[in-house]
Design a protein around this motif. Sequence first.
Motif, PDB file in Angstrom:
ATOM      1  N   THR A  77      25.026 118.775 100.342  1.00 47.97           N
ATOM      2  CA  THR A  77      23.886 119.282 101.107  1.00 47.97           C
ATOM      3  C   THR A  77      24.342 120.225 102.218  1.00 47.97           C
ATOM      4  O   THR A  77      23.695 121.246 102.494  1.00 47.97           O
ATOM      5  CB  THR A  77      23.082 118.113 101.679  1.00 47.97           C
ATOM      6  OG1 THR A  77      22.655 117.254 100.614  1.00 47.97           O
ATOM      7  CG2 THR A  77      21.866 118.613 102.441  1.00 47.97           C
TER       8      THR A  77
ATOM      9  N   SER B 269      27.111 121.904 102.187  1.00 56.15           N
ATOM     10  CA  SER B 269      28.013 122.922 101.603  1.00 56.15           C
ATOM     11  C   SER B 269      29.445 122.773 102.104  1.00 56.15           C
ATOM     12  O   SER B 269      30.122 123.755 102.412  1.00 56.15           O
ATOM     13  CB  SER B 269      27.476 124.322 101.909  1.00 56.15           C
ATOM     14  OG  SER B 269      26.191 124.514 101.368  1.00 56.15           O
TER      15      SER B 269
ATOM     16  N   SER C 138      20.644 118.761  93.706  1.00 61.62           N
ATOM     17  CA  SER C 138      19.552 119.695  93.440  1.00 61.62           C
ATOM     18  C   SER C 138      20.070 120.911  92.681  1.00 61.62           C
ATOM     19  O   SER C 138      21.148 121.424  92.974  1.00 61.62           O
ATOM     20  CB  SER C 138      18.910 120.135  94.752  1.00 61.62           C
ATOM     21  OG  SER C 138      17.992 121.193  94.536  1.00 61.62           O
ATOM     22  N   PRO C 139      19.305 121.402  91.694  1.00 61.07           N
ATOM     23  CA  PRO C 139      19.732 122.609  90.970  1.00 61.07           C
ATOM     24  C   PRO C 139      19.895 123.817  91.884  1.00 61.07           C
ATOM     25  O   PRO C 139      20.623 124.754  91.549  1.00 61.07           O
ATOM     26  CB  PRO C 139      18.600 122.819  89.956  1.00 61.07           C
ATOM     27  CG  PRO C 139      17.933 121.497  89.831  1.00 61.07           C
ATOM     28  CD  PRO C 139      18.054 120.842  91.164  1.00 61.07           C
ATOM     29  N   ASN C 140      19.221 123.765  93.033  1.00 64.22           N
ATOM     30  CA  ASN C 140      19.304 124.890  93.966  1.00 64.22           C
ATOM     31  C   ASN C 140      20.471 124.769  94.928  1.00 64.22           C
ATOM     32  O   ASN C 140      20.618 125.608  95.832  1.00 64.22           O
ATOM     33  CB  ASN C 140      17.995 125.002  94.750  1.00 64.22           C
ATOM     34  CG  ASN C 140      16.796 125.237  93.847  1.00 64.22           C
ATOM     35  OD1 ASN C 140      16.915 125.938  92.842  1.00 64.22           O
ATOM     36  ND2 ASN C 140      15.660 124.651  94.193  1.00 64.22           N
ATOM     37  N   SER C 141      21.268 123.719  94.787  1.00 65.79           N
ATOM     38  CA  SER C 141      22.399 123.530  95.695  1.00 65.79           C
ATOM     39  C   SER C 141      23.414 124.660  95.546  1.00 65.79           C
ATOM     40  O   SER C 141      23.680 125.143  94.436  1.00 65.79           O
ATOM     41  CB  SER C 141      23.069 122.186  95.406  1.00 65.79           C
ATOM     42  OG  SER C 141      24.232 122.030  96.175  1.00 65.79           O
ATOM     43  N   LYS C 142      23.996 125.075  96.660  1.00 67.46           N
ATOM     44  CA  LYS C 142      24.972 126.163  96.639  1.00 67.46           C
ATOM     45  C   LYS C 142      26.297 125.708  96.030  1.00 67.46           C
ATOM     46  O   LYS C 142      27.018 126.506  95.436  1.00 67.46           O
ATOM     47  CB  LYS C 142      25.198 126.680  98.056  1.00 67.46           C
ATOM     48  CG  LYS C 142      23.973 127.330  98.677  1.00 67.46           C
ATOM     49  CD  LYS C 142      24.282 127.847 100.087  1.00 67.46           C
ATOM     50  CE  LYS C 142      23.043 128.492 100.711  1.00 67.46           C
ATOM     51  NZ  LYS C 142      23.320 128.994 102.082  1.00 67.46           N
TER      52      LYS C 142
ATOM     53  N   LYS D 226      28.587 123.884  93.397  1.00 68.56           N
ATOM     54  CA  LYS D 226      28.587 123.455  92.004  1.00 68.56           C
ATOM     55  C   LYS D 226      29.923 122.814  91.671  1.00 68.56           C
ATOM     56  O   LYS D 226      30.938 123.082  92.322  1.00 68.56           O
ATOM     57  CB  LYS D 226      28.335 124.651  91.076  1.00 68.56           C
ATOM     58  CG  LYS D 226      27.045 125.418  91.365  1.00 68.56           C
ATOM     59  CD  LYS D 226      25.818 124.562  91.133  1.00 68.56           C
ATOM     60  CE  LYS D 226      24.532 125.369  91.382  1.00 68.56           C
ATOM     61  NZ  LYS D 226      23.316 124.545  91.216  1.00 68.56           N
TER      62      LYS D 226
END
Length: 797
Positions: free
Chosen positions: A231, A233, A274-278, A280
Motif C-alpha cells: 500500500t 509502495s 489491489s489490481p491498481n497497486s503500483k 507488482k
Amino acid sequence: MQSQTPFLEDWLRSCSGGGAGGEPPPASHTSSTGRSILHAWAVLREVASAAPPPESGELHSRCLSALQTLVDSRASLHVADPQVKLLLSILSSPSPPPPPQSIPAIFRLLYIWARKSTRPSPSLLQSAVSVLSRLVVSLPGEPFPAHAVLLLGALSASPAIAEESRRSCLELLCRLLQEDLAMGGGLTEGLVPEVLAGIGYALGGAVAGTTLLHGLMILSLLEWVVAGFITSSSMGKIESLCGFFAENLDPGKFPGFAVIMASAGILRAFRRASPNSKLKLTPPLKNSIEGSIAAVADHLISRTADESISGDDPEGHLLLQCTAIGLARCGPFSFHASVLKCVCSALLNEVFPLLSFFGRILQRRNTDAAELTLDQVKAHVGGVLFKEAGAVSGVLCNMYSAADEATQKAVADQIWSYCQEFYRSHRSVSFQLRGGELGSALDEIAEAFFLMVVLFSAEATKKKLTSKLSHGVYSEFSVRVLVSFSCIEYLRRIRLSEYTDAVRGAVLAVQEDPAACSSFIASMPPYSELTNLPGSDLPAGVRYNWAEDEVQTARVLFYLRVIPTCISRIPGDIFVKTVAPPMFLYMHHSLEKVARSSHSVFSAFVTSGIDSDEDDDLGLKEKLVFYYMQRSLEAYPERTPFEGMASGVVALVRHLPAGSPAIFHCISTLMEKASSLCGRAMAEEEDLWKNWQGDSEPCKKVLDLLLRLVTIVDIQVLPYLLKQLAWFVGRLPAEGRNTILGELHALVAESDDVTRKPTLVSWVQSLSYISSQTEAATLRQASGALKNGLFDAHSRL
C-alpha cells in the motif's frame, strides 16, 4: 521482561520509543481509589442483574463509565474469579446483546485476569473460550477486534488451560487473523502492539510444541505486514524482508516451518493486492520467495530420502503440513520437484492420515484405545488441515501438470501404492467396525481422499494423452489407474464426470494392449484372499464372511464391470485361473447388481473368441458351462437374478458349437429346475395357471426361458428340447397344459424361421391334438411316441 510487566503490548511500545506510530502509550491511572473501583464493580453487577438489560439510557452510560474506570486502573487492578463470572455473564446476555462499545473494555478486563491471575480456574478459562467463540462472529468490523486477538493469545498462553480449549483459542485467533487482519482491514495503527502481543502470547505460550496454528499466525502476520508495504509502495522493505529469509535458510538459524509460512504470507499479500497497486510481484522476487520454500522442501526430502516420515518426527510432520497449507493459500506456485513431492506426501499422510488411523484401530486391545482414536478423528475432521483438502489437491494437480516426466512418475506411483495399502487396511477396519460413529468419521476423510484421487487421476490421464509417450507406457499407466480406482471403489457415492472420463480413457487404452489387459486381470484379488481376511485379528466370536465384506465386494464389482470390455484379450488359461473363481463365487452374492455382473462376465466370455488350446473333446467354454448351470440353478430364485442367468443361457446356446453336450446339459438342468419349481408352486397356489400372464413366479420365468430357447437352439439340439417340453407338458394338469399350449401357439405364430417353423407347427398341432383327446395319464404315455416322431422330423430337416 515478564517479571517487570505482565503486559507484552506495553513492552512493545516501550521498545519502539513510546507509542506505535508516534502515539504515546495509554496512561495507567493508578490514582483511582479503591472506593471508585468497588463502585465500578457494583455498577456492573447492577447491569448484569437488570431484567431485561438496558439498551440505552443512564444505566448504559454508567456501565461504560464503570468499565473505563476499571481499565484505567489496570496497573493495580486484580480481577478475581467472581468478577470474571460477572463479565462473562454480561458478554453472554442474549437479549439484548452487550453494546459494541463495551466489548473492548470487557475483553481488556478479562485479559488482565488472564495475565495477572496466578491460578486461574480451568473451568473459567473454558467458559471464557466458549463465550468468545460465540461472540466473535458478531464483533464489529471497525475497529479491528485487536482486543480479541490479545485476549485469545493470553488465554492460550495460560498454563492452566485445557489442551482442547487452547486449540480452540488458536483456531479462533487464526480465523480472526485470516478474515479481519488480512489486508489490514480496520486495524488502526495505535492497536498494532495489541495484535503483535496477542500473536506473541500464542506463539510462545503453547506447552505442547509448535503446531500448524502457529504457522498460520506467521502467515497472516507476514501477509498483513507486506500488504502495508504494498500500500505504501515500500518495495525496499519487501526485498529486505525476503533477503532475510534467503540468508537464514539453514535449519540451525531459522525454523523451516516459519520460512514456509512467512514466504507464503508474502505471496498471498501480492495475490490479494489491489489490481491498481503500483507494486507488482516481479519474476526475480517471486523466484526468490518460492526458492525459500523450495530450499526447505529440498532439505526435508534429502533428510527422509526414500523413507516416509515416522510418527516420532514432529518436525517432519509440521513441515509437510505447513507446505500444504502455505501453498494452498499463496496462489499459483512454480514447479519444484521437491515441493511437489512434499505436497503429495502431505496429502497422503497429513491431510488424509487414514493409514495411521487404521493402524491404531487394528492394533487396539481395549475400548479405551477406540475412544481415543475417535477423538483424534473428530479433531482432524474439524481441523484447518482437512478443511483445506480441496485447495491442497488443486495445488497437487496444477504442479503435476508442469512437472517433468520423472517427477510425475514418482508422484503417481506414490499415490497408486497408497491406494493399494489403503484398500488392505480399509477392508479390515470396515469389516471390524461395521459402521458406527467411528466408522462414519473415518468415511468422511476417506470420501475426501477418493475425490482427491479421482481429480488427480483425471488430470494425470489428460496430461498423458497430450504427451508423446509410447503406447506401452500409456497402457501401463492406465492399468495403474484402473487398479487404484478398484481399491477406492467403495467410496464412490456420487457421479463424477472426471471419474467417468478417467475410467473410459483407461479402459480404451487397456483394450488395445493384450499385455496391459493381462496385467490388469492379474491384479484381481485371488480366491484365497476373497474368502479370507489375511492379517486381521477379528474380535472373539466373529467369523469372516466374504459376502458381508462391503469394501471387497465393491472392488470385485469394479473388475466384473470392466472385464467384459476387454474379454477378447484375455488368454483362456488366465481367465480360468484368475477370473472364473471370483466370477462363480460372486454369482451367489446377495446384492443383485453384483450377481448380475458375474453373469455378464460369463456371457461375455461365452460370446468371445476365447477357447482352450487343449486338443480334447470339450472346449474351455463347454467345460465351464456345466459348473455355471450348477451355480446358477442351486441359488435360484433366492440369490440368482433371473435376467443374469437368462443372458448366460442364451449366450451359451447361441455361441457354443452346434450339438454341444453342454447345451444338452443346460436344457436338461433347466427342465429339472422347472419341474421342481412348478411342482412346489402348484402345491402352494391352486389358481397358479389362471394368473399366468404377468405373474413373476420363478417357475414361470424358467418355463418362459425354455420356450424362448425353442426359437434359438441349433437344429441338432431342437428335437431334444421339444422332447423335454412334451414330457413336461404331459405331466401338467389340463389347465396347465392349455396355458403352455397357448404360449407355444403364440410363439410359433410369431416365428419367421422358415427352416424350423414347419417342424414347430407340426409338433404343436400334434401336442394339442393329443392333449385334447386324452386324459393326463394317457397323454404321458402318448408323449413318448411323440418324442420318437420328432427325430424323424429332424432327419427330414
